[in-house]
Motif scaffolding. Structure first.
Motif, PDB file in Angstrom:
ATOM      1  N   HIS A 122       0.825  -1.205   0.000  1.00 51.11           N
ATOM      2  CA  HIS A 122       0.000   0.000   0.000  1.00 51.11           C
ATOM      3  C   HIS A 122       0.864   1.262   0.000  1.00 51.11           C
ATOM      4  O   HIS A 122       0.545   2.259  -0.663  1.00 51.11           O
ATOM      5  CB  HIS A 122      -0.932   0.005   1.206  1.00 51.11           C
ATOM      6  N   THR A 135      -6.166   5.813   2.645  1.00 46.73           N
ATOM      7  CA  THR A 135      -7.574   5.400   2.648  1.00 46.73           C
ATOM      8  C   THR A 135      -8.158   5.449   1.228  1.00 46.73           C
ATOM      9  O   THR A 135      -7.966   6.414   0.489  1.00 46.73           O
ATOM     10  CB  THR A 135      -8.403   6.290   3.587  1.00 46.73           C
ATOM     11  N   ASP A 177     -12.422   1.082  -0.683  1.00 45.30           N
ATOM     12  CA  ASP A 177     -12.584  -0.267  -0.143  1.00 45.30           C
ATOM     13  C   ASP A 177     -11.598  -0.589   0.976  1.00 45.30           C
ATOM     14  O   ASP A 177     -11.464  -1.745   1.390  1.00 45.30           O
ATOM     15  CB  ASP A 177     -12.437  -1.301  -1.256  1.00 45.30           C
ATOM     16  N   SER A 178     -10.865   0.422   1.456  1.00 52.47           N
ATOM     17  CA  SER A 178      -9.901   0.163   2.522  1.00 52.47           C
ATOM     18  C   SER A 178      -9.662   1.428   3.343  1.00 52.47           C
ATOM     19  O   SER A 178      -9.921   2.542   2.876  1.00 52.47           O
ATOM     20  CB  SER A 178      -8.564  -0.328   1.942  1.00 52.47           C
ATOM     21  N   TYR A 179      -9.187   1.220   4.561  1.00 49.39           N
ATOM     22  CA  TYR A 179      -8.902   2.327   5.478  1.00 49.39           C
ATOM     23  C   TYR A 179      -7.407   2.354   5.799  1.00 49.39           C
ATOM     24  O   TYR A 179      -6.755   1.309   5.879  1.00 49.39           O
ATOM     25  CB  TYR A 179      -9.708   2.195   6.764  1.00 49.39           C
ATOM     26  N   TYR A 217     -10.151  -7.281  12.973  1.00 50.74           N
ATOM     27  CA  TYR A 217      -9.319  -6.332  12.238  1.00 50.74           C
ATOM     28  C   TYR A 217      -8.034  -6.970  11.717  1.00 50.74           C
ATOM     29  O   TYR A 217      -7.456  -6.505  10.720  1.00 50.74           O
ATOM     30  CB  TYR A 217      -9.021  -5.090  13.077  1.00 50.74           C
ATOM     31  N   MET A 251      -9.030  -8.376   8.467  1.00 52.38           N
ATOM     32  CA  MET A 251      -9.166  -7.269   7.513  1.00 52.38           C
ATOM     33  C   MET A 251      -7.798  -6.800   7.020  1.00 52.38           C
ATOM     34  O   MET A 251      -7.622  -6.480   5.841  1.00 52.38           O
ATOM     35  CB  MET A 251      -9.916  -6.107   8.164  1.00 52.38           C
ATOM     36  N   GLU A 286      -6.487  -9.234   4.496  1.00 51.73           N
ATOM     37  CA  GLU A 286      -7.198  -9.148   3.218  1.00 51.73           C
ATOM     38  C   GLU A 286      -6.950  -7.834   2.490  1.00 51.73           C
ATOM     39  O   GLU A 286      -7.491  -7.613   1.401  1.00 51.73           O
ATOM     40  CB  GLU A 286      -8.697  -9.332   3.460  1.00 51.73           C
ATOM     41  N   HIS A 303      -7.712  -4.721   3.534  1.00 50.74           N
ATOM     42  CA  HIS A 303      -8.702  -3.671   3.777  1.00 50.74           C
ATOM     43  C   HIS A 303      -8.226  -2.642   4.801  1.00 50.74           C
ATOM     44  O   HIS A 303      -8.913  -1.664   5.078  1.00 50.74           O
ATOM     45  CB  HIS A 303     -10.023  -4.289   4.241  1.00 50.74           C
TER      46      HIS A 303
END
Length: 460
Positions: A205, A231, A234-236, A303, A306, A309, A311
């Motif tokens: 990321h 962010t 579909d993700s934070y 989390y 998440m 994955e 996210h």
């Protein structure tokens, strides 16, 4: 007879019995085979902290039982191995130690080495102090796993008498771990692993967004700035459990917060103090939808899954939680916890204590000696990402083993930053009392004044 004499005799018989039972078990399990010599009287005296005459008395007992013979100028030779009845050790554990300790392979390996000892576990998910003290007091368990926070609950609630004091010397173990399990110069728990709070991040990321990876200079402001840039729909950029008793206290530790009592013995929690300054800042973070999920109040959200994955780009976890990321194929790494005023982090150690009432104390000691052995500590590092307490084993860990992130060994550099929750001047049970009012505050159901009033009542 004076009390001191009674205590001295009790200590003598305890050490003598321990020596005889330990040697008998070692002979039965093949540590010393028929034809082998036992260690010298000098070595046994040092090992069991006894005088030469006491050691000779113990060997004489083994001679009477037909297990050894004394040979002049040679020593005590094993001539017969006794058949020991199998004993069962019952240990109450945090449910999380199944992963934190690599508990199943540890027990399997121990029982292969010591076939006369069977280990049974009782896993506890909630209200650890209450459950553990009940089980210890009733005598249904022989040992218990404790982190330093629950151990402090034992100390402040005058329950240390349920645990047997342990020898001070822990060869090979990081020295700083001794103090967190000691009170009044006596240690009650043997540490097995430790885990500081760190920042865990998705490297892909950061690359995709052209951002530099976190480092030791990062503040919470740096984390927030990058989280907003990371962010997407579909993700934070950032997600962790805001009510985790391992996370928000770290923010207070970094800010120099110490809870103080007033003249009436009540805790002072005012809206203008450092505590509320931290909580207002904390609320801004977890209520910012531009980087933090608005559904965080749903405690069922996983989390870590998440994060696996993709996210979530960043999260705050302990080393032990990294075990769940093993085999995921995720391109991730770790960094020191971002700081506000002081670069400090919350560190948790988990160990094992012995029930003072246990009838299987020698078998428990055998298990505890195994847990701190290099063999067991290497097994922990093979099957988990928790940090072994044995320094030599920890120094052997290589982050290029395919299991660990490349910066795994940063724990060696940040050890001076380790702090514990008790540095806030609150016991563990008092910190848990804060969670309820804090949840109302973070979700906007109460304001600053109401939070201070509720905390003053809860803590006092």
């Amino acid at each position: 007879m004076h009390k001191e004499e009674k205590t001295s005799r009790k200590t003598f018989h305890s050490r003598l019995n321990r020596m005889v039972e330990k040697l008998e078990r070692d002979i039965a399990e093949g540590v010393y085979s028929v034809g082998d010599l036992l260690p010298s009287e000098t070595a046994l005296a040092e090992l069991f902290k006894m005088g030469p005459r006491s050691v000779r008395k113990g060997i004489d007992l083994l001679v009477e039982r037909g297990m050894v013979v004394k040979e002049r100028r040679v020593g005590a030779k094993v001539v017969k191995a006794p058949e020991l009845e199998q004993v069962t050790l019952v240990i109450a554990c945090y449910a999380t130690v199944v992963h934190d300790f690599a508990l199943e392979p540890l027990i399997a390996d121990f029982q292969a080495l010591h076939p006369s000892i069977r280990v049974k576990t009782i896993l506890v998910n909630t209200d650890h102090y209450h459950m553990f003290t009940q089980m210890l007091d009733s005598g249904v368990i022989d040992a218990v796993t404790l982190n330093q926070d629950t151990f402090q609950d034992f100390a402040v609630r005058d329950k240390l008498s349920l645990l047997e004091p342990l020898p001070d010397h822990l060869p090979g173990v990081y020295r700083f771990l001794t103090d967190v399990f000691s009170v009044g110069g006596r240690r009650y728990v043997q540490p097995v692993t430790f885990s500081p709070l760190i920042l865990c991040y998705n490297k892909a990321h950061f690359r995709e967004n052209g951002l530099l990876e976190p480092d030791s200079t990062w503040t919470w402001s740096d984390m927030i700035k990058n989280a907003r840039q990371l962010t997407r729909s579909d993700s934070y950029g950032l997600y962790f459990d805001p009510l985790s008793i391992n996370i928000w206290p770290a923010l207070l530790l970094q800010s120099g917060v110490k809870f103080e009592r007033d003249a009436d013995g009540r805790f002072e929690v005012g809206p203008d103090g450092k505590f509320m300054e931290c909580m207002r800042y904390y609320r801004e973070i977890v209520s910012d939808p531009s980087m933090f999920p608005p559904f965080w109040n749903d405690r069922e959200i996983d989390y870590i899954q998440m994060f696996k994955e993709g996210h979530i780009s960043m999260t705050l976890v302990g080393y032990s939680t990294l075990t769940r990321l093993g085999g995921s194929g995720l391109d991730y790494d770790i960094s020191p916890l971002p700081f506000i005023r002081h670069p400090l982090t919350n560190a948790v150690s988990i160990g094992v204590g012995v029930n003072e009432q246990s009838r299987q104390k020698e078998a428990v000691r055998t298990f505890m000696e195994y847990l701190r052995s290099p063999r067991a500590q290497r097994l922990i590092s093979t099957h988990s990402l928790s940090i072994p307490v044995h320094k030599e084993v920890a120094d052997e860990i290589r982050p290029d083993d395919g299991l660990r992130p490349s910066r795994y060994n940063l724990f060696k550099e940040i050890m001076p930053s380790f702090r514990v929750q008790q540095d806030l001047n609150l016991a563990n049970w008092q910190l848990r009392q804060i969670s309820g009012p804090l949840q109302l505050y973070l979700t906007g159901q109460i304001g600053d004044t109401a939070l201070c009033e509720r905390l003053a009542r809860a803590l006092s």
